[in-house]
Write a protein that holds these residues in place. Structure first.
Motif, PDB file in Angstrom:
ATOM      1  N   GLU A  69       0.830  -1.211   0.000  1.00 51.50           N
ATOM      2  CA  GLU A  69       0.000   0.000   0.000  1.00 51.50           C
ATOM      3  C   GLU A  69       0.868   1.266   0.000  1.00 51.50           C
ATOM      4  OE1 GLU A  69      -2.383  -0.277   3.517  1.00 51.50           O
ATOM      5  OE2 GLU A  69      -0.671  -0.076   4.860  1.00 51.50           O
ATOM      6  N   GLU A  70       2.164   1.111   0.257  1.00 54.93           N
ATOM      7  CA  GLU A  70       3.079   2.250   0.241  1.00 54.93           C
ATOM      8  C   GLU A  70       3.784   2.427  -1.107  1.00 54.93           C
ATOM      9  OE1 GLU A  70       3.790   4.688   2.470  1.00 54.93           O
ATOM     10  OE2 GLU A  70       2.113   3.957   3.663  1.00 54.93           O
ATOM     11  N   ALA A  71       3.411   1.622  -2.099  1.00 55.11           N
ATOM     12  CA  ALA A  71       4.086   1.709  -3.401  1.00 55.11           C
ATOM     13  C   ALA A  71       3.832   3.068  -4.056  1.00 55.11           C
ATOM     14  CB  ALA A  71       3.600   0.592  -4.312  1.00 55.11           C
ATOM     15  N   HIS A  72       4.722   3.446  -4.929  1.00 54.57           N
ATOM     16  CA  HIS A  72       4.576   4.683  -5.684  1.00 54.57           C
ATOM     17  C   HIS A  72       3.290   4.630  -6.530  1.00 54.57           C
ATOM     18  CE1 HIS A  72       5.560   7.800  -8.712  1.00 54.57           C
ATOM     19  NE2 HIS A  72       6.284   8.324  -7.737  1.00 54.57           N
ATOM     20  N   TYR A  73       2.625   5.753  -6.665  1.00 58.02           N
ATOM     21  CA  TYR A  73       1.329   5.757  -7.353  1.00 58.02           C
ATOM     22  C   TYR A  73       1.437   5.306  -8.809  1.00 58.02           C
ATOM     23  CZ  TYR A  73       2.402  10.184  -9.713  1.00 58.02           C
ATOM     24  OH  TYR A  73       2.961  11.146 -10.512  1.00 58.02           O
ATOM     25  N   CYS A  74       2.642   5.332  -9.363  1.00 59.71           N
ATOM     26  CA  CYS A  74       2.775   4.950 -10.775  1.00 59.71           C
ATOM     27  C   CYS A  74       2.515   3.457 -10.992  1.00 59.71           C
ATOM     28  CB  CYS A  74       4.134   5.354 -11.337  1.00 59.71           C
ATOM     29  SG  CYS A  74       5.519   4.388 -10.744  1.00 59.71           S
ATOM     30  N   ILE A  75       2.640   2.635  -9.953  1.00 59.00           N
ATOM     31  CA  ILE A  75       2.331   1.204 -10.093  1.00 59.00           C
ATOM     32  C   ILE A  75       0.811   1.048 -10.267  1.00 59.00           C
ATOM     33  CG2 ILE A  75       2.442  -1.073  -8.992  1.00 59.00           C
ATOM     34  CD1 ILE A  75       5.206  -0.024  -9.614  1.00 59.00           C
ATOM     35  N   ASP A  76       0.078   1.758  -9.430  1.00 55.20           N
ATOM     36  CA  ASP A  76      -1.381   1.796  -9.531  1.00 55.20           C
ATOM     37  C   ASP A  76      -1.788   2.277 -10.932  1.00 55.20           C
ATOM     38  OD1 ASP A  76      -3.985   3.435  -9.322  1.00 55.20           O
ATOM     39  OD2 ASP A  76      -4.037   2.244  -7.480  1.00 55.20           O
ATOM     40  N   ARG A  77      -1.119   3.308 -11.366  1.00 53.93           N
ATOM     41  CA  ARG A  77      -1.434   3.889 -12.672  1.00 53.93           C
ATOM     42  C   ARG A  77      -1.124   2.904 -13.805  1.00 53.93           C
ATOM     43  NH1 ARG A  77       0.425  10.078 -13.846  1.00 53.93           N
ATOM     44  NH2 ARG A  77      -1.152  10.611 -12.310  1.00 53.93           N
ATOM     45  N   ALA A  78       0.000   2.192 -13.670  1.00 56.37           N
ATOM     46  CA  ALA A  78       0.384   1.210 -14.695  1.00 56.37           C
ATOM     47  C   ALA A  78      -0.693   0.136 -14.810  1.00 56.37           C
ATOM     48  CB  ALA A  78       1.733   0.582 -14.351  1.00 56.37           C
ATOM     49  N   ALA A  79      -1.155  -0.347 -13.650  1.00 53.64           N
ATOM     50  CA  ALA A  79      -2.184  -1.400 -13.654  1.00 53.64           C
ATOM     51  C   ALA A  79      -3.442  -0.906 -14.356  1.00 53.64           C
ATOM     52  CB  ALA A  79      -2.500  -1.829 -12.222  1.00 53.64           C
ATOM     53  N   ARG A  80      -3.817   0.349 -14.091  1.00 51.98           N
ATOM     54  CA  ARG A  80      -5.028   0.892 -14.709  1.00 51.98           C
ATOM     55  C   ARG A  80      -4.837   1.125 -16.203  1.00 51.98           C
ATOM     56  NH1 ARG A  80      -8.464   2.698 -10.456  1.00 51.98           N
ATOM     57  NH2 ARG A  80      -7.357   2.517  -8.488  1.00 51.98           N
ATOM     58  N   ILE A  81      -3.657   1.615 -16.581  1.00 55.79           N
ATOM     59  CA  ILE A  81      -3.364   1.801 -18.012  1.00 55.79           C
ATOM     60  C   ILE A  81      -3.482   0.463 -18.736  1.00 55.79           C
ATOM     61  CG2 ILE A  81      -1.496   2.284 -19.670  1.00 55.79           C
ATOM     62  CD1 ILE A  81      -0.493   4.415 -17.614  1.00 55.79           C
TER      63      ILE A  81
END
Ligand code: PLP
Length: 481
Positions: free
Chosen positions: A183-195
């Motif tokens: 849950e502390e990962a950089h937001y870009c991982i979340d963004r990558a998954a959504r992309i």
């Protein structure tokens, strides 16, 4: 002789004259910044005022480029300032900035070998060297790309090629894929998954422990729960270290889990992966050599101007699959010797000559300079943390594992802690002597510093705490009206 603007734009006499003057201007500027003769780390102006300034400048029409460069220097954040402790962007080694000028002069596109012979070969040298330091086998290989965000997305695409049950790149989604991440990962991982079309369900956030490290003991439960919901996890991302606190996940435990469950193991070492270059701190990333992919930003701990990021593959051939059709999979794998066609493995087609900026540092000072930088920054962070821990009116969020130090001012009971810390941060930025940022841990606001500048030391730390106290007192007066 009359000359046109076009002819003038390529005139080397102007270039030589302005170039010499510009280097002198920049060297003088950096000296003043380093010695505090320029007092502000951030000469903050409100956005509308800044816009008005530049609009007025633009409306004046053409003019002296050196005057323009001087204004840009004066209107920017000064990373070389010892009181710069803000975002985790490296203070560029000066030789690396010069290399950047060479890159911008030659502007070799680099995606294709013929359009960047030196930069492609140097990219191979630099990434091979980085792979060795990770402890990767001889089958490893890497590339340099424009930032950790893009590198992490590229790694997730490679993970999908390797681990999705069907060929998503070719046929689109058949399964609901997912990534497990702290849950502390950089937001870009979340963004990558959504992309990549995984949606909110596809990014499974694992809680962290009291040191903000991924709770690896929870991985099997979260994996099973995801499967029960019909999801198909493809990868686990480990933080080395995390963005808010610089905490290092247990990469060894994540590697074990990924091996047992046949998942891609990606280590996001954008910030803290650099410790591979320092023998005393290398233990923080124990197990990183078992990751399928590793990201390390040269522009964070490794003194290189932004953006400049290594994406490293334990098995080189996987890198060629990222952007390849399944039908070409084998064909591409057989073409793996084409390391020199940078664009086969990167998002970028045209790409800056990124490698030469890293290589310029290594070639001039040797790898020891990286080790020294990490040692200095991590040691200073620890000293700062000790100062905070010893101060009765401040609270240290967590003992830093790296060079990221979070803390907050503790007012007397009647005052809202988040509000006063927000006020302190805002006043610091607007006054400009220090540049620090803020973060939320749990539900609370913390002042966040990253010690990026080797010139930052005890004097700056004590002065920062004094400034925080001063603004805290001012807050009390503002509150009382
Ligand atoms: C900085 C950072 C990123 C993003 O990298 P950029 O180079 O800013 O795009 C990703 N992950 C971590 C852990 C980071 O610290």
């Amino acid at each position: 002789m009359k000359t046109t603007p076009l002819a003038a734009a390529y005139d080397t006499a102007d270039f030589r004259q302005w170039g010499h003057a510009l280097i002198d201007l920049m060297a003088d500027h950096i000296e003043q910044v380093q010695h505090g003769d320029i007092p502000q780390a951030i000469p903050y102006r409100h956005p509308e005022a800044e816009l008005a300034f530049w609009q007025a400048d633009f409306d004046q029409g053409t003019g002296d480029p050196l005057a323009f460069f001087r204004q840009v220097l004066d209107h920017s954040v000064q990373l070389h300032h010892p009181q710069y402790m803000g975002h985790q962007v490296s203070v560029p080694a000066l030789i690396s900035s010069l290399a950047g000028m060479v890159s911008d002069l030659l502007s070799n596109g680099t995606g294709v070998y013929e359009m960047g012979m030196a930069s492609n070969a140097i990219e191979r040298v630099v990434t091979d060297f980085t792979c060795q330091r990770i402890g990767y086998p001889a089958t490893s290989n890497g590339l340099i790309t424009s930032g950790g965000t893009l590198a992490n997305l590229t790694a997730m695409l490679a993970a999908r090629q390797a681990k999705a049950p069907t060929a998503v790149w070719e046929n689109g989604h058949r399964e609901r894929l997912a990534i497990l991440v702290s849950e502390e990962a950089h937001y870009c991982i979340d963004r990558a998954a959504r992309i990549m079309g995984m949606g909110s369900d596809g990014i499974i956030k694992i809680p962290t422990d009291d040191q903000y490290r991924l709770r690896t003991d929870l991985l099997p439960t979260y994996y099973a729960a995801a499967r029960a919901r019909g999801l198909h996890p493809i990868a686990v991302v480990g933080c080395a270290g995390s963005t808010s606190t610089g905490s290092y996940d247990d990469l060894e435990a994540i590697a074990d889990f990924c091996a047992a469950y046949d998942l891609w193991f990606h280590a996001d070492g954008a910030h803290g992966g650099a410790v591979i270059f320092n023998d005393a701190y290398k233990h923080l990333v124990r197990g990183i050599e078992r990751a399928d992919t590793v990201v390390i930003d040269y522009h964070k701990m490794l003194m290189t101007p932004a953006l400049n990021t290594a994406l490293l593959f334990r098995e080189a051939h996987e890198a060629y699959c990222t952007f390849a059709q399944r039908a070409q999979y084998l064909w591409e794998a057989s073409q793996q010797q084409e390391w020199f066609q940078s664009g086969k493995r990167t998002f970028e087609c045209t790409k800056l000559m990124l490698s030469i900026k890293v290589y310029a540092i290594l070639r001039t000072y040797g790898v020891g300079v990286f080790a020294e930088n990490i040692d200095r920054l991590y040691t200073q962070a620890r000293i700062f943390a000790d100062l905070i821990a010893a101060a009765p009116d401040f609270e240290l969020a967590v003992v830093p594992a790296s060079n990221i130090v979070n803390f907050r001012y503790l007012p007397d009971a009647a005052t809202d802690i988040d509000a006063i810390n927000g006020y302190i941060r805002q006043q610091l930025v607007e006054a400009g002597a220090f540049y620090i940022v803020q973060t939320t841990l749990g539900k609370s606001r913390y002042l966040r510093t990253t010690i990026m500048n080797p010139l930052t030391g005890v004097a700056e730390f004590e002065s920062l705490l004094a400034h925080c106290r001063m603004w805290a007192q001012r807050y009390g007066l503002v509150e009382m009206g």
